[in-house]
Design a protein around this motif. Structure first.
Motif, short mmCIF file in Angstrom:
data_model
loop_
_atom_site.label_atom_id
_atom_site.label_comp_id
_atom_site.label_asym_id
_atom_site.label_seq_id
_atom_site.Cartn_x
_atom_site.Cartn_y
_atom_site.Cartn_z
N ASP A 1 -6.75 8.63 1.77
CA ASP A 1 -7.34 7.84 3.10
C ASP A 1 -8.27 6.84 2.44
O ASP A 1 -8.43 5.74 2.79
N THR B 1 -6.39 6.10 8.15
CA THR B 1 -4.79 6.50 8.21
C THR B 1 -4.75 7.87 8.89
O THR B 1 -5.86 8.49 9.18
N VAL C 1 -6.68 4.11 0.44
CA VAL C 1 -5.97 3.11 1.42
C VAL C 1 -7.03 2.05 1.92
O VAL C 1 -6.84 0.81 1.85
N CYS D 1 0.88 -1.10 -0.07
CA CYS D 1 -0.27 -0.01 0.01
C CYS D 1 0.93 1.20 0.00
O CYS D 1 0.55 2.07 -0.87
N HIS D 2 1.99 1.27 0.69
CA HIS D 2 2.79 2.39 1.00
C HIS D 2 3.46 2.52 -0.70
O HIS D 2 3.84 3.70 -1.14
N LEU E 1 1.10 4.37 -2.50
CA LEU E 1 0.81 5.65 -2.29
C LEU E 1 2.09 6.51 -2.91
O LEU E 1 1.84 7.70 -3.23
#
Length: 248
Positions: free
Chosen positions: A41, A67, A44, A23-24, A27
């Protein structure tokens, strides 16, 4: 009470950590000027759902988001607002992933567009401080050895280390013992043992370490309005050394 994890339990946490790390990575490709923390948000929450996981922060003590999104002088626990990120901002995205009851926790600071040399150096020093702390996360060392490695490096580089928030044990609960300060003398605190799983998450400020809390009761800012950055991994203590369960 410190809860030691079995190798099988650590593998379950590693599975949560893999989703969090993915996920990071996603992002990192999306964060740019014009994007709002609210959109981040929502992304995510959808990403985790698509991978069979849930955001552990949402609902924790009433916290309403998946988040924390902390921009510029916000140290941690910032709400994901609908205000667009601007060129030159820095933003820290912090999340806790729950996969089948086992948790992983990681925060990462991102540059938004072209940031100043001062902001870039803060990010670089904070990230290095995290890894210097991780190097001390071996059986037989004490919590204070992690703390001292981070503080001594950060202060030598001209930054202060936030005192009000610490790392912590993690497993099936978000916050377990022991707590991991990022400041203090070496050789103090609980001894690290094989099977412990902890977060190390230094928050470094360009100015003083003093904190103020917004009226929302969550958002923590630098009292002097200067920049803050944070990097965090979930770490398993093993006989072979520290294992980063949220490695990107």
């Amino acid at each position: 009470m410190i809860i030691l994890k079995t190798p099988e339990e650590i593998e379950r946490m590693r599975a949560a950590g893999k989703i969090l790390a993915a996920c990071h990575r996603a992002l990192a490709k999306r964060i740019r000027p014009g994007v709002t923390p609210w959109e981040i948000d929502q992304f995510v929450e959808q990403f985790l759902a698509e991978h069979g996981a849930t955001p552990e922060q949402k609902g924790y003590q009433g916290y309403p988001y998946a988040t924390c999104a902390s921009v510029n002088d916000v140290i941690c626990h910032g709400f994901p607002t609908k205000e667009p990120l601007k060129d030159g901002d820095i933003v820290t995205i912090d999340m806790v992933v729950n996969l089948n009851g086992w948790l992983a926790d990681s925060a990462w600071s991102y540059a938004v567009g072209n940031i100043s040399p001062e902001a870039k150096r803060l990010l670089q020093v904070t990230e290095k401080a995290l890894y210097l702390g991780i190097e001390q996360a071996v059986p037989g060392n004490r919590v204070g050895d992690i703390s001292h490695a981070i503080q001594s490096y950060a202060q030598a580089q001209g930054y202060s280390v936030v005192r009000d928030f610490t790392g912590h044990g993690i497993g099936q609960q978000m916050h377990e013992e022991p707590y991991i300060p990022h400041f203090g003398p070496p050789g103090r605190g609980p001894r690290l043992k094989e099977g412990m799983v902890i977060t190390i998450e230094p928050m470094l400020n360009a100015g003083s370490y003093h904190v103020k809390i917004d009226e929302d009761g969550w958002t923590a800012r630098t009292r002097d309005g200067k920049l803050s950055a944070q990097y965090e991994h979930t770490i398993a203590i093993t006989a072979d050394g520290p294992v980063i369960l949220t490695r990107q």
